[in-house]
Structure formats: structure tokens, C-alpha cells
Design a protein around this motif. Structure first.
Motif, mmCIF file in Angstrom:
data_model
loop_
_atom_site.group_PDB
_atom_site.id
_atom_site.type_symbol
_atom_site.label_atom_id
_atom_site.label_comp_id
_atom_site.label_asym_id
_atom_site.label_seq_id
_atom_site.Cartn_x
_atom_site.Cartn_y
_atom_site.Cartn_z
ATOM 1 N N ILE A 1 1.190 -4.656 3.729
ATOM 2 C CA ILE A 1 0.549 -5.490 2.710
ATOM 3 C C ILE A 1 -0.882 -5.678 3.193
ATOM 4 C CG2 ILE A 1 0.573 -7.659 1.446
ATOM 5 C CD1 ILE A 1 3.546 -7.928 2.213
ATOM 6 N N VAL A 2 -1.830 -5.129 2.474
ATOM 7 C CA VAL A 2 -3.204 -5.018 2.961
ATOM 8 C C VAL A 2 -3.777 -6.387 3.327
ATOM 9 C CG1 VAL A 2 -5.559 -4.307 2.359
ATOM 10 C CG2 VAL A 2 -3.601 -2.890 1.686
ATOM 11 N N ASP A 3 -4.294 -6.470 4.563
ATOM 12 C CA ASP A 3 -4.937 -7.651 5.118
ATOM 13 C C ASP A 3 -3.995 -8.847 5.274
ATOM 14 O OD1 ASP A 3 -7.388 -6.314 5.297
ATOM 15 O OD2 ASP A 3 -7.984 -6.933 3.284
ATOM 16 N N VAL A 4 -2.689 -8.607 5.124
ATOM 17 C CA VAL A 4 -1.705 -9.684 5.252
ATOM 18 C C VAL A 4 -0.628 -9.339 6.272
ATOM 19 C CG1 VAL A 4 0.077 -11.036 4.056
ATOM 20 C CG2 VAL A 4 -2.087 -10.517 2.897
ATOM 21 N N SER A 5 -0.068 -8.149 6.196
ATOM 22 C CA SER A 5 1.015 -7.747 7.090
ATOM 23 C C SER A 5 0.825 -6.300 7.516
ATOM 24 C CB SER A 5 2.369 -7.921 6.391
ATOM 25 O OG SER A 5 3.435 -7.593 7.257
ATOM 26 N N LYS A 6 0.590 -6.087 8.803
ATOM 27 C CA LYS A 6 0.361 -4.752 9.337
ATOM 28 C C LYS A 6 1.675 -3.989 9.487
ATOM 29 C CE LYS A 6 -3.607 -6.266 12.109
ATOM 30 N NZ LYS A 6 -4.155 -6.404 13.481
ATOM 31 N N ASN B 1 0.798 -1.217 0.000
ATOM 32 C CA ASN B 1 0.000 0.000 0.000
ATOM 33 C C ASN B 1 0.838 1.277 0.000
ATOM 34 O OD1 ASN B 1 -2.450 1.256 -0.150
ATOM 35 N ND2 ASN B 1 -3.161 0.646 1.877
ATOM 36 N N ILE B 2 0.266 2.310 -0.628
ATOM 37 C CA ILE B 2 0.751 3.695 -0.550
ATOM 38 C C ILE B 2 -0.475 4.532 -0.237
ATOM 39 C CG2 ILE B 2 1.955 5.583 -1.705
ATOM 40 C CD1 ILE B 2 3.034 3.473 -3.719
ATOM 41 N N PHE B 3 -0.722 4.790 1.041
ATOM 42 C CA PHE B 3 -1.989 5.430 1.435
ATOM 43 C C PHE B 3 -1.811 6.004 2.837
ATOM 44 C CE2 PHE B 3 -6.915 4.537 1.500
ATOM 45 C CZ PHE B 3 -7.138 5.902 1.584
ATOM 46 N N ASP B 4 -1.238 7.199 2.915
ATOM 47 C CA ASP B 4 -0.944 7.822 4.210
ATOM 48 C C ASP B 4 -2.189 8.106 5.028
ATOM 49 O OD1 ASP B 4 1.706 7.760 3.487
ATOM 50 O OD2 ASP B 4 1.962 9.933 3.351
ATOM 51 N N LYS B 5 -3.323 8.336 4.372
ATOM 52 C CA LYS B 5 -4.539 8.710 5.084
ATOM 53 C C LYS B 5 -5.558 7.581 5.145
ATOM 54 C CE LYS B 5 -4.191 13.701 4.576
ATOM 55 N NZ LYS B 5 -4.875 14.961 4.218
ATOM 56 N N ARG B 6 -5.102 6.360 5.062
ATOM 57 C CA ARG B 6 -6.014 5.230 5.176
ATOM 58 C C ARG B 6 -6.683 5.255 6.552
ATOM 59 N NH1 ARG B 6 -6.686 -0.443 6.152
ATOM 60 N NH2 ARG B 6 -7.462 -1.524 4.283
ATOM 61 N N PRO B 7 -8.009 5.083 6.616
ATOM 62 C CA PRO B 7 -8.705 5.141 7.906
ATOM 63 C C PRO B 7 -8.126 4.194 8.952
ATOM 64 C CG PRO B 7 -10.287 5.248 6.119
ATOM 65 C CD PRO B 7 -8.953 4.981 5.481
ATOM 66 N N ASP B 8 -7.712 2.994 8.528
ATOM 67 C CA ASP B 8 -7.028 2.077 9.430
ATOM 68 C C ASP B 8 -5.549 2.083 9.046
ATOM 69 O OD1 ASP B 8 -5.981 0.098 10.962
ATOM 70 O OD2 ASP B 8 -7.247 -1.515 10.188
ATOM 71 N N PRO B 9 -4.711 2.834 9.763
ATOM 72 C CA PRO B 9 -3.317 2.981 9.355
ATOM 73 C C PRO B 9 -2.498 1.704 9.473
ATOM 74 C CG PRO B 9 -3.673 3.990 11.507
ATOM 75 C CD PRO B 9 -5.023 3.626 10.976
ATOM 76 N N LYS B 10 -3.009 0.691 10.155
ATOM 77 C CA LYS B 10 -2.256 -0.561 10.265
ATOM 78 C C LYS B 10 -2.004 -1.194 8.903
ATOM 79 C CE LYS B 10 -4.000 -1.834 14.862
ATOM 80 N NZ LYS B 10 -5.032 -0.784 14.987
ATOM 81 N N TYR B 11 -2.885 -0.898 7.946
ATOM 82 C CA TYR B 11 -2.699 -1.407 6.585
ATOM 83 C C TYR B 11 -2.488 -0.258 5.599
ATOM 84 C CZ TYR B 11 -4.092 -6.008 8.276
ATOM 85 O OH TYR B 11 -4.150 -7.210 8.950
ATOM 86 N N LYS C 1 12.568 -1.846 6.808
ATOM 87 C CA LYS C 1 11.639 -2.957 6.598
ATOM 88 C C LYS C 1 10.284 -2.626 7.214
ATOM 89 C CE LYS C 1 13.212 -7.127 6.726
ATOM 90 N NZ LYS C 1 13.727 -8.449 7.218
ATOM 91 N N THR C 2 9.234 -2.728 6.403
ATOM 92 C CA THR C 2 7.885 -2.447 6.889
ATOM 93 C C THR C 2 6.989 -3.682 6.891
ATOM 94 O OG1 THR C 2 7.141 -1.781 4.675
ATOM 95 C CG2 THR C 2 8.004 -0.051 6.127
ATOM 96 N N ALA C 3 7.385 -4.731 6.173
ATOM 97 C CA ALA C 3 6.595 -5.961 6.134
ATOM 98 C C ALA C 3 7.523 -7.142 5.923
ATOM 99 C CB ALA C 3 5.540 -5.911 5.027
ATOM 100 N N ASP C 4 7.249 -8.222 6.641
ATOM 101 C CA ASP C 4 8.022 -9.463 6.514
ATOM 102 C C ASP C 4 7.097 -10.579 6.984
ATOM 103 O OD1 ASP C 4 9.830 -11.527 6.445
ATOM 104 O OD2 ASP C 4 11.400 -10.476 7.550
ATOM 105 N N VAL C 5 6.594 -11.372 6.031
ATOM 106 C CA VAL C 5 5.521 -12.297 6.371
ATOM 107 C C VAL C 5 5.564 -13.521 5.460
ATOM 108 C CG1 VAL C 5 3.844 -11.223 4.802
ATOM 109 C CG2 VAL C 5 3.021 -12.387 6.861
ATOM 110 N N ASP C 6 5.045 -14.632 5.966
ATOM 111 C CA ASP C 6 4.813 -15.829 5.155
ATOM 112 C C ASP C 6 3.329 -15.902 4.831
ATOM 113 O OD1 ASP C 6 7.227 -17.491 4.704
ATOM 114 O OD2 ASP C 6 7.375 -17.376 6.884
ATOM 115 N N ASP C 7 3.016 -16.061 3.562
ATOM 116 C CA ASP C 7 1.617 -16.167 3.142
ATOM 117 C C ASP C 7 1.572 -16.898 1.810
ATOM 118 O OD1 ASP C 7 -1.217 -14.808 3.907
ATOM 119 O OD2 ASP C 7 -1.014 -15.014 1.727
ATOM 120 N N SER C 8 0.582 -17.754 1.643
ATOM 121 C CA SER C 8 0.533 -18.602 0.443
ATOM 122 C C SER C 8 -0.723 -18.408 -0.395
ATOM 123 C CB SER C 8 0.642 -20.081 0.853
ATOM 124 O OG SER C 8 -0.421 -20.444 1.727
#
Length: 205
Positions: free
Chosen positions: A136-141, A121-131, A172-179
Motif C-alpha cells: 500500500i503505497v506510502d503506508v505499508s511496505k 499497487n501493481i507495479f513490478d518495476k517500481r524504482p523503490d520496490p518496497k512500495y 499476505k503482503t500488507a497488514d496495517v492500521d492507518d486512519s
């Protein structure tokens, strides 16, 4: 040399046609590769894209930019090629109101969203800043969320197997395992504000 976009010359053609076919006669991956890196966006090099949704993408001052949608839905520039394991480097500038992102491993190319792709994501004003920016939206906060507005930034994105990592300006802002998504095209998003991409490259691993 500058970009030539739809409605003006051979360039980004809407309705699933390609951008830069005049520059891709002999196989664009080989022609544009440099030490394994493939240039997707640059001042004088460009790869084939299809556009999903519509925005006023244009070349201005040496960058690819958009600042207005034609309709309600976001616009995406989607690569013709599919990628599985890779590294991406992307230089981008956004204003504070921008909503953008880099979508990877999309399950299809005709529809793009965070349900069928990984959205860096590139969205500084996203209502939920965790994503927001850096996540990585809905994968890594991300916490705290870094801000990208008003300056040039660099994303470094790596997808190798199930491991996904994101670096923003060297942090580093995201580091996750996802399949969920194994392979697919890459897409650049315009949703709102001012969005500029100066250089985007990908290196298959």
C-alpha cells in the motif's frame, strides 16, 4: 454479452458519465449483489464508472483491458458509489512493464492519486520496490516484493475500520492500521504496459 465502451454504444462515457447505465435501471447495487458481493467488472455484468484521465479501455477476450494512454496522466475507472468497510476480490493480469493498482477510500472522485487514496499497487518495476506490487503505497511496505507480471493474479483487499490487509495469490503482503482515509470510491488504474481485469467484486462489511 460483452462490454460496450465509449464511442461505440452505451458504455463507459468519458467526462463523468457512466458505464453501463442500461444495466443499472433499478439500482445497480441490488441488481448485482450476490450473497453480499457486488460485481464491478465481469464478463456480462458491469457497474457505473467515471473515467479520470484517458486510456484505451476495451473489452477483449472476456476481459476489460488497456494498453495505451491518451495523454501523459494515468487513467482511472472510478466507482460512482462510496465504500467504507469492505472486502474486494480482483482477478488481474499484467505484463512486466505494467503500472496499475486498485485505489480505495479515495477522498474525492475527480482526482485520483496515492495522496488522497490508499493505493494497493501493481507495479513490478517500481524504482523503490518496497512500495511496489503487493504494497500500500506510502503506508505499508512489502519485502520481498512479489511479482505479478505475465500471469493471472488475485488480490483480496480488506478495509475494516483502520485495519487494512492485502492478500496477493493467497499470501499476505500488507497488514496495517492507518486512519488517513475513512471512506470513498474505488478506482482501477492504468498507467503503462498491458493491464487486464477479469473479475472485480466488492462486499460491504
Amino acid at each position: 454479452m460483452r462490454y460496450r465502451l465509449c464511442g461505440l454504444a452505451a458504455g463507459l462515457l468519458i467526462a463523468g458519465a457512466s458505464w453501463g447505465t442500461a444495466f443499472a435501471d433499478d439500482g445497480w447495487v441490488t441488481a448485482f449483489a450476490d450473497d453480499g458481493w457486488v460485481t464491478l467488472v465481469d464478463g456480462d455484468k458491469k457497474v457505473e464508472f467515471a473515467e479520470v484521465g484517458k486510456a484505451n479501455w476495451e473489452a477483449k477476450d472476456g476481459v476489460l483491458m488497456a494498453d495505451k494512454l491518451d495523454g501523459k496522466d494515468p487513467s482511472y475507472l472510478v466507482t460512482k458509489a462510496s465504500y467504507k468497510d469492505f472486502q474486494i476480490t480482483a482477478e488481474f493480469w499484467v505484463d512486466d512493464a505494467a503500472n496499475s493498482g486498485i485505489f480505495i477510500r479515495c477522498d474525492q472522485s475527480a482526482k485520483i492519486d496515492s495522496n488522497i487514496c490508499y493505493e494497493v499497487n501493481i507495479f513490478d518495476k517500481r524504482p523503490d520496490p518496497k512500495y511496489g506490487t503487493g504494497a500500500i503505497v506510502d503506508v505499508s511496505k512489502v519485502d520481498p516484493m512479489p511479482k505479478a507480471g505475465g500471469k493471472w493474479n488475485t488480490y483480496e483487499i480488506t478495509a475494516k475500520g483502520t485495519r487494512l490487509t492485502v492478500m496477493l495469490n493467497g499470501e499476505k503482503t500488507a497488514d496495517v492500521d492507518d486512519s488517513k482515509h475513512a471512506a470513498g470510491p474505488i478506482a482501477l488504474q492504468y498507467g503503462s504496459g498491458v493491464v487486464k481485469f477479469k473479475k472485480v467484486q466488492i462486499k460491504p462489511l
